[in-house]
Design a protein around this motif. Structure first.
Motif, PDB file in Angstrom:
ATOM      1  N   LEU A 150       4.848  -7.651  -7.027  1.00  0.00           N
ATOM      2  CA  LEU A 150       4.955  -8.674  -5.986  1.00  0.00           C
ATOM      3  C   LEU A 150       4.917  -8.038  -4.604  1.00  0.00           C
ATOM      4  O   LEU A 150       4.275  -8.552  -3.674  1.00  0.00           O
ATOM      5  N   TRP A 151       5.574  -6.919  -4.448  1.00  0.00           N
ATOM      6  CA  TRP A 151       5.599  -6.165  -3.175  1.00  0.00           C
ATOM      7  C   TRP A 151       4.189  -5.766  -2.761  1.00  0.00           C
ATOM      8  O   TRP A 151       3.777  -5.978  -1.621  1.00  0.00           O
ATOM      9  N   VAL A 152       3.430  -5.187  -3.697  1.00  0.00           N
ATOM     10  CA  VAL A 152       2.072  -4.758  -3.387  1.00  0.00           C
ATOM     11  C   VAL A 152       1.210  -5.955  -3.002  1.00  0.00           C
ATOM     12  O   VAL A 152       0.425  -5.897  -2.037  1.00  0.00           O
ATOM     13  N   ARG A 153       1.349  -7.054  -3.719  1.00  0.00           N
ATOM     14  CA  ARG A 153       0.538  -8.236  -3.411  1.00  0.00           C
ATOM     15  C   ARG A 153       0.886  -8.819  -2.040  1.00  0.00           C
ATOM     16  O   ARG A 153      -0.003  -9.242  -1.293  1.00  0.00           O
ATOM     17  N   ALA A 154       2.165  -8.843  -1.702  1.00  0.00           N
ATOM     18  CA  ALA A 154       2.570  -9.368  -0.399  1.00  0.00           C
ATOM     19  C   ALA A 154       2.070  -8.475   0.732  1.00  0.00           C
ATOM     20  O   ALA A 154       1.601  -8.964   1.763  1.00  0.00           O
ATOM     21  N   LEU A 155       2.155  -7.154   0.552  1.00  0.00           N
ATOM     22  CA  LEU A 155       1.639  -6.238   1.573  1.00  0.00           C
ATOM     23  C   LEU A 155       0.134  -6.391   1.731  1.00  0.00           C
ATOM     24  O   LEU A 155      -0.397  -6.394   2.850  1.00  0.00           O
ATOM     25  N   VAL A 176      -0.546   1.553   0.794  1.00  0.00           N
ATOM     26  CA  VAL A 176      -1.132   2.780   0.249  1.00  0.00           C
ATOM     27  C   VAL A 176      -0.152   3.941   0.349  1.00  0.00           C
ATOM     28  O   VAL A 176      -0.021   4.742  -0.585  1.00  0.00           O
ATOM     29  N   ARG A 177       0.548   4.054   1.469  1.00  0.00           N
ATOM     30  CA  ARG A 177       1.526   5.134   1.621  1.00  0.00           C
ATOM     31  C   ARG A 177       2.594   5.054   0.537  1.00  0.00           C
ATOM     32  O   ARG A 177       2.934   6.059  -0.101  1.00  0.00           O
ATOM     33  N   TRP A 178       3.098   3.848   0.304  1.00  0.00           N
ATOM     34  CA  TRP A 178       4.149   3.652  -0.695  1.00  0.00           C
ATOM     35  C   TRP A 178       3.640   3.993  -2.100  1.00  0.00           C
ATOM     36  O   TRP A 178       4.281   4.742  -2.845  1.00  0.00           O
ATOM     37  N   ALA A 179       2.475   3.467  -2.439  1.00  0.00           N
ATOM     38  CA  ALA A 179       1.939   3.700  -3.787  1.00  0.00           C
ATOM     39  C   ALA A 179       1.570   5.163  -3.997  1.00  0.00           C
ATOM     40  O   ALA A 179       1.775   5.720  -5.088  1.00  0.00           O
ATOM     41  N   MET A 180       1.041   5.812  -2.972  1.00  0.00           N
ATOM     42  CA  MET A 180       0.668   7.225  -3.103  1.00  0.00           C
ATOM     43  C   MET A 180       1.898   8.105  -3.294  1.00  0.00           C
ATOM     44  O   MET A 180       1.847   9.102  -4.010  1.00  0.00           O
ATOM     45  N   ALA A 193       0.342  -0.645 -14.136  1.00  0.00           N
ATOM     46  CA  ALA A 193       0.147  -2.036 -13.723  1.00  0.00           C
ATOM     47  C   ALA A 193       0.152  -2.163 -12.207  1.00  0.00           C
ATOM     48  O   ALA A 193      -0.662  -2.889 -11.613  1.00  0.00           O
ATOM     49  N   VAL A 194       1.052  -1.448 -11.551  1.00  0.00           N
ATOM     50  CA  VAL A 194       1.137  -1.482 -10.088  1.00  0.00           C
ATOM     51  C   VAL A 194      -0.093  -0.810  -9.480  1.00  0.00           C
ATOM     52  O   VAL A 194      -0.654  -1.283  -8.485  1.00  0.00           O
ATOM     53  N   GLY A 233      -3.034  -0.756 -10.764  1.00  0.00           N
ATOM     54  CA  GLY A 233      -4.138  -1.700 -10.902  1.00  0.00           C
ATOM     55  C   GLY A 233      -4.125  -2.763  -9.825  1.00  0.00           C
ATOM     56  O   GLY A 233      -5.167  -3.109  -9.253  1.00  0.00           O
ATOM     57  N   VAL A 234      -2.938  -3.284  -9.514  1.00  0.00           N
ATOM     58  CA  VAL A 234      -2.827  -4.294  -8.460  1.00  0.00           C
ATOM     59  C   VAL A 234      -3.209  -3.693  -7.107  1.00  0.00           C
ATOM     60  O   VAL A 234      -3.875  -4.336  -6.285  1.00  0.00           O
ATOM     61  N   ALA A 235      -2.821  -2.447  -6.873  1.00  0.00           N
ATOM     62  CA  ALA A 235      -3.116  -1.788  -5.594  1.00  0.00           C
ATOM     63  C   ALA A 235      -4.579  -1.377  -5.465  1.00  0.00           C
ATOM     64  O   ALA A 235      -5.060  -1.143  -4.354  1.00  0.00           O
ATOM     65  N   SER A 236      -5.287  -1.288  -6.571  1.00  0.00           N
ATOM     66  CA  SER A 236      -6.652  -0.737  -6.540  1.00  0.00           C
ATOM     67  C   SER A 236      -7.603  -1.557  -5.683  1.00  0.00           C
ATOM     68  O   SER A 236      -8.485  -1.006  -5.024  1.00  0.00           O
ATOM     69  N   LEU A 237      -7.445  -2.877  -5.668  1.00  0.00           N
ATOM     70  CA  LEU A 237      -8.359  -3.702  -4.881  1.00  0.00           C
ATOM     71  C   LEU A 237      -8.154  -3.471  -3.391  1.00  0.00           C
ATOM     72  O   LEU A 237      -9.124  -3.382  -2.630  1.00  0.00           O
ATOM     73  N   ALA A 238      -6.893  -3.357  -2.971  1.00  0.00           N
ATOM     74  CA  ALA A 238      -6.611  -3.077  -1.560  1.00  0.00           C
ATOM     75  C   ALA A 238      -7.219  -1.745  -1.144  1.00  0.00           C
ATOM     76  O   ALA A 238      -7.754  -1.599  -0.038  1.00  0.00           O
TER      77      ALA A 238
END
Length: 374
Positions: free
Chosen positions: A144-149, A159-163, A174-175, A177-182
């Protein structure tokens, strides 16, 4: 609403079923079964029964009370109920308070209050710009966090958070995958490729974002058209309400020359996600290819209203204008296109048309790949 903690089970808004409360003995299961069949009175009876039993987990039932309201789409009542459960002295590892904040964030997200969603989740997932790993069971909060950002255009923060999590080996597939489109839209193909692969490792559980990003990577890589179309079909089949999947399928159809069907898919994408600029740009190209130049002009203008600094929107508009013999306007948009990206493929095609090289064909794969980035 999914409460991301096995310690505090909660109603899953998407669950379906015809369970009978007579077939379950556990009061929590009876409550969940009542919600699945929209039996609000029976669910309320379970809530009342739990309140009278000393052996029931009061915290878990406090969250179920919110679920009862959420299942009826009584958002204001649910929000008030959840806020009453908040503690001013929340500890970072307080699972109950994390669950409350996650559900409040979910309400904000559904109301398109992305800033509010991020604010509710920030204390759980980030501290002074440093990613905070969440406890087991809180995967939904991270997604949800990634989608809202992403939806609020805070892609650098995303990207900073996920990296950071990726570097420490704590980024869930799963996270990713959600971040990949951004990441794809940002233009980081290498990272997009890595996170798409992670996301697709979940098989049938791959997210809509992951499948859409996989389609665009396939187009950019000039992979087999059949393989690209298969990915797009999967995205639409699994997530039929997500306009991005229909946009990906429409753009894939343009590559195989099925312009009429592509046009239909892209219009469906816009109906579902009118703020998705890639769908408007794709529709513009479908209309150019079908000879409907005035409509194409309107589609590229709609894309520019969403983002007036996208080179491919200016380039596509320039193409539609020069084809209408409106060279002065076309040159203005071509200049804007080249100022934003000197290597724009749609801009290069517009330039060829302006100098009379109308026999040259546009490289649709390159144009589509560029149009799918923001």
């Amino acid at each position: 609403m999914n409460t991301p903690s096995t310690a505090y089970p909660s109603y899953a808004a998407s669950s379906q079923g015809g369970d009978s409360s007579a077939e379950v003995n556990d009061l929590g299961e009876a409550f969940a079964a009542a919600l699945r069949r929209s039996d609000w009175n029976e669910a309320q009876r379970c809530l009342q029964a739990a309140a009278e039993r000393e052996d029931e987990d009061a915290a878990a039932w406090a969250l179920r009370g919110a679920d009862w309201l959420l299942a009826q789409q009584r958002w204001d009542d649910a929000q008030s109920h959840l806020k009453a459960l908040l503690s001013a002295d929340t500890q970072a590892d307080d699972l109950f308070q994390m669950a409350v904040r996650h559900n409040l964030a979910s309400i904000a997200f559904m109301r398109h209050d992305d800033a509010g969603c991020v604010a509710w989740l920030s204390p759980l997932l980030e501290a002074d710009g440093v990613a905070r790993p969440s406890p087991s069971g809180f995967l939904a909060a991270q997604m949800l966090w990634v989608r809202a950002l992403h939806r609020s255009n805070a892609v650098d923060r995303l990207v900073r958070w996920a990296m950071q999590l990726d570097a420490s080996g704590e980024l869930d597939p799963a996270v990713a995958g959600v971040a990949s489109l951004a990441v794809w839209e940002r233009g980081d193909v290498v990272l997009a490729r890595r996170w798409v692969a992670l996301g697709r490792s979940r098989g049938e559980a791959a997210s809509a974002e992951c499948l859409v990003a996989a389609v665009f990577l396939s187009i950019a890589d000039r992979a087999s058209q059949a393989g690209t179309m298969k990915l797009a079909e999967q995205a639409c089949a699994r997530w039929p309400a997500d306009g991005r999947g229909w946009a990906a399928r429409g753009l894939s159809k343009l590559l195989v020359g099925d312009v009429a069907s592509a046009n239909s898919d892209l219009e469906r994408a816009i109906a579902a996600a009118p703020g998705y600029a890639s769908a408007w740009r794709g529709l513009g190209w479908a209309q150019i290819l079908s000879g409907d130049l005035a409509s194409a002009e309107g589609s590229f203008l709609s894309a520019l209203q969403l983002n007036d600094r996208h080179s491919e929107s200016h380039g596509g508009l320039a193409v539609s204008l020069v084809m209408q013999r409106r060279e002065i306007e076309a040159k203005e948009n071509l200049l804007a296109c080249h100022n934003l990206d000197a290597k724009s493929r749609s801009g290069a095609y517009a330039e060829c048309l302006l100098v009379g090289h109308s026999e040259l064909a546009v490289d649709l794969a390159e144009v589509i790949a560029g149009s799918s980035r923001e």
